[in-house]
Design an enzyme around this catalytic site. Structure first.
Site, mmCIF file in Angstrom:
data_model
loop_
_atom_site.group_PDB
_atom_site.id
_atom_site.type_symbol
_atom_site.label_atom_id
_atom_site.label_comp_id
_atom_site.label_asym_id
_atom_site.label_seq_id
_atom_site.Cartn_x
_atom_site.Cartn_y
_atom_site.Cartn_z
ATOM 1 N N ALA A 254 0.985 -1.042 0.016
ATOM 2 C CA ALA A 254 -0.117 -0.041 -0.067
ATOM 3 C C ALA A 254 0.810 1.336 0.151
ATOM 4 C CB ALA A 254 -0.868 -0.032 1.189
ATOM 5 N N ASP A 257 -0.559 3.381 -2.872
ATOM 6 C CA ASP A 257 -2.152 3.706 -2.117
ATOM 7 C C ASP A 257 -1.919 4.898 -1.328
ATOM 8 O OD1 ASP A 257 -2.829 1.563 -3.480
ATOM 9 O OD2 ASP A 257 -3.160 0.514 -1.900
#
Ligand code: AMP
Length: 302
Positions: A254, A257
């Site tokens: 992530a 992200d």
């Protein structure tokens, strides 16, 4: 109230704890981005997630988790014969690998109530989706989503796209490239990771990646490149933004992200691209020092 809307899939995440035991959480690229944006945005911002959910116990828990984070998902369609997608993290020393069960997830039906989605798009200041969002849809729904976003995003709002290339999710690599290029062509902001673009589009340098997306029509291209400097091509001007090294990197899940979430939060509040890159890199620098996709809100300082 201003709104950021993400469209995509949230999955059940199972990760190893002790021998034979698993921890359960929830994660998925677009949802993770919204999580980091939520942490950085004030209460005057509505952070919304559009997906598809079942009405089984796990779907209900997932929706509670999302809503408890301050991310609204209430108007997503309920797909009564479907359940959430699931993935499991395997650890072999420091090496992580993933198994996925998402072929028949409820999120794949997120286009079921398109009119509700278009109404949300029309009231949003920034709409975000990824290549994963597009990969999990049928060909017809993928086309409807891109055309609907093109027609319903307000002229002064931003459409942001992260190609997030996951070849395992696509049956046909040519179609993958075509769909990703079409999504970029209707977007203002494109946020690719050079590592993926190099492999799947044959770009020799981050500049090549940025120029390719510029030629498709995007005006703000942010090329992420791991620990290496982030390249920005904004309104035709290149700039390079070195990443400050962080000690204690444990898990890069992530990273992209969290970068996106930090970027959107700052950009929406200040409209300052250089400052937004700083916030994005700082957010991602925190993320990589924690295990798992989501850093608890109280550990995110900015
Ligand atoms: P990536 O998707 O791997 O290109 O990473 C996204 C962002 O996460 C990068 O642009 C960096 O800001 C941050 N990042 C990734 N890996 C590291 C690392 N090892 N140390 C510090 N920041 C990182």
């Amino acid at each position: 109230m201003s709104t950021i809307l993400g469209i995509g899939e949230c999955m059940v995440e199972l990760s190893p704890r002790n021998e034979g035991q698993l921890d359960k959480s929830f994660a998925g690229d677009v949802f993770n981005t919204l999580w980091y944006a939520r942490a950085a945005l004030g209460s005057e911002w509505n952070v919304a997630f559009h997906s598809g959910f079942g009405n089984d116990a796990m779907s209900i828990k997932m929706k509670e988790f999302i809503e408890n984070a301050g991310i609204s998902c209430a108007s997503s369609p309920i797909i009564s014969d479907r359940v959430p997608g699931l993935y499991m993290i395997h650890l072999d020393g420091a090496e992580r690998s993933f198994s996925y069960w998402r072929d028949t997830s409820a999120a794949r039906k997120l286009m079921q109530d398109a009119e509700t989605l278009w109404a949300k798009v029309r009231e949003s200041d920034l709409v975000f989706l990824s290549g994963i969002t597009l990969a999990i849809l049928s060909d017809t729904d993928c086309e409807r989503l891109l055309n609907g976003l093109r027609d319903n995003t307000r002229p002064n709002a931003k459409l942001a796209f992260d190609p997030n290339i996951r070849p395992r999710l696509w049956n046909d690599m040519d179609r993958m490239r075509t769909v990703i290029s079409k999504a970029a062509s209707i977007s203002n902001i494109v946020m690719p990771s050079f590592e993926d673009e190099q492999v799947w589009f044959g770009d020799a340098t981050p500049e090549d990646t940025a120029k390719r997306y510029q030629a498709l029509g995007a005006t703000q291209i942010i090329v992420k490149n791991g620990e290496d400097a982030t390249l920005v091509l904004h309104d035709g001007e290149f700039s390079l933004h070195p990443v400050t090294p962080v000690s204690g990197v444990v898990d890069t899940t992530a990273a992209g992200d969290s970068f996106n979430g930090g970027y959107f939060a700052e950009l929406l509040q200040t409209d300052d691209v250089a400052q937004a890159i700083k916030s994005a890199q700082s957010c991602a620098g925190t993320c990589v020092c924690f295990n798992g996709a989501l850093v608890p809100f109280e550990r995110l300082t900015s």
